[in-house]
Design a protein around this motif. Structure first.
Motif, PDB file in Angstrom:
ATOM      1  N   HIS A 158      60.863  15.891  77.888  1.00 32.79           N
ATOM      2  CA  HIS A 158      59.648  16.434  78.506  1.00 32.79           C
ATOM      3  C   HIS A 158      58.909  17.386  77.557  1.00 32.79           C
ATOM      4  O   HIS A 158      57.675  17.401  77.535  1.00 32.79           O
ATOM      5  N   HIS A 206      63.118   7.616  82.459  1.00 36.36           N
ATOM      6  CA  HIS A 206      62.842   8.228  81.154  1.00 36.36           C
ATOM      7  C   HIS A 206      62.522   7.158  80.104  1.00 36.36           C
ATOM      8  O   HIS A 206      61.604   7.317  79.299  1.00 36.36           O
ATOM      9  N   HIS A 228      58.377   9.371  88.179  1.00 38.25           N
ATOM     10  CA  HIS A 228      59.583  10.124  87.826  1.00 38.25           C
ATOM     11  C   HIS A 228      59.659  11.429  88.623  1.00 38.25           C
ATOM     12  O   HIS A 228      60.678  11.741  89.235  1.00 38.25           O
TER      13      HIS A 228
HETATM   14 ZN   LIG Z   1      63.040  13.995  83.415  1.00 35.19          ZN
END
Ligand SMILES: [Zn+2]
Length: 257
Positions: A158, A206, A228
């Motif tokens: 991230h 991911h 997500h």
């Molecule tokens: Zn994540």
């Protein structure tokens, strides 16, 4: 003949100023992050090809602007510039009140969707290389069933996406949002992964995010990021519900004898 006066003198930018500008730009761009330790004076002087007194002078200017802190006998550090998004009291209040959790994730979801869209459009070769390395880490952690490594790689992914957005405001704002996530203020990341099948689903999400960025597809990337974070929110609610049921069942069990 042209009068010599049309030629204005070239402002001689001082070496010190050039070093200051360079380091400031790297801070603005998020290349140098708060808390990062700078290389030694000797190494930096060599890298910039300036003398050590000039470098020292540049660091002093940066220190007077509160951009770096010099810890004597230790080194020079980039100052913590963004600060915390919320005061400790506010954080404690938030943690005690579940309603805030939804707001937090809603905010994070939109920021992530924006960052991921930009990353798909702007990721450089170096960004892509970093994402590829993280993909390998995510897969290795999954294979080894190493939850801690999974969480680390998750966090790194991230952060890498936000960096690949090349939007400096986003990079600095997200640093404090990630700080909240990292300190498990709103939810316990162990709880998230303790639910059956969640680890596999998170890995797939991911990988889809990375694939979409690599494909340079902004719509797909944005959707993948949103899906997500939606999944994370639903899973946390489920996890909490399971915990509650578990607790109730145990209380009943204890009150029977
Ligand atoms: Zn994540």
């Amino acid at each position: 003949m042209i009068a010599a006066q049309v030629f204005e003198p070239i402002a001689h930018e001082s070496v010190v100023q050039a070093v200051v500008d360079k380091i400031e730009t790297m801070i603005v761009e998020g290349v140098l992050k708060g808390g990062a330790r700078l290389p030694s004076e000797r190494e930096m002087a060599e890298a910039f090809r300036v003398s050590r007194p000039k470098l020292r002078e540049a660091l002093q200017i940066l220190e007077s602007r509160d951009l770096v802190t010099v810890r004597h006998g230790d080194g020079t550090y980039i100052a913590e510039l963004t600060g915390r998004a919320m005061s400790p009291a506010m954080l404690a209040l938030y943690a005690r009140h579940g309603e805030a959790f939804h707001d937090f994730l809603e905010y994070r979801r939109e920021q992530e969707a924006f960052a991921t869209r930009l990353a798909a459009q702007r990721a450089t070769a170096a960004d892509r290389e970093r994402l590829a390395a993280i993909r390998a880490e995510l897969e290795a952690a999954w294979q080894a069933d190493d939850r801690e490594a999974e969480q680390e790689a998750d966090f790194r992914l991230h952060s890498a996406i936000v960096d690949a957005s090349h939007n400096t405001t986003l990079i600095h704002m997200m640093a404090s949002v990630f700080d909240l996530t990292r300190r498990d203020i709103f939810y316990n990341r162990d709880l998230l992964r303790s639910i059956d099948g969640t680890g596999r689903a998170l890995l797939d999400q991911h990988l889809e995010i990375i694939d979409a960025i690599e494909a340079g597809d902004p719509e797909r990337s944005e959707r993948a990021a949103r899906d997500h974070l939606d999944f994370v929110e639903k899973s946390i609610h489920r996890g909490r519900e399971l915990q509650r049921r578990e607790r109730r069942a145990r209380m009943r069990l204890n009150s029977v004898d």
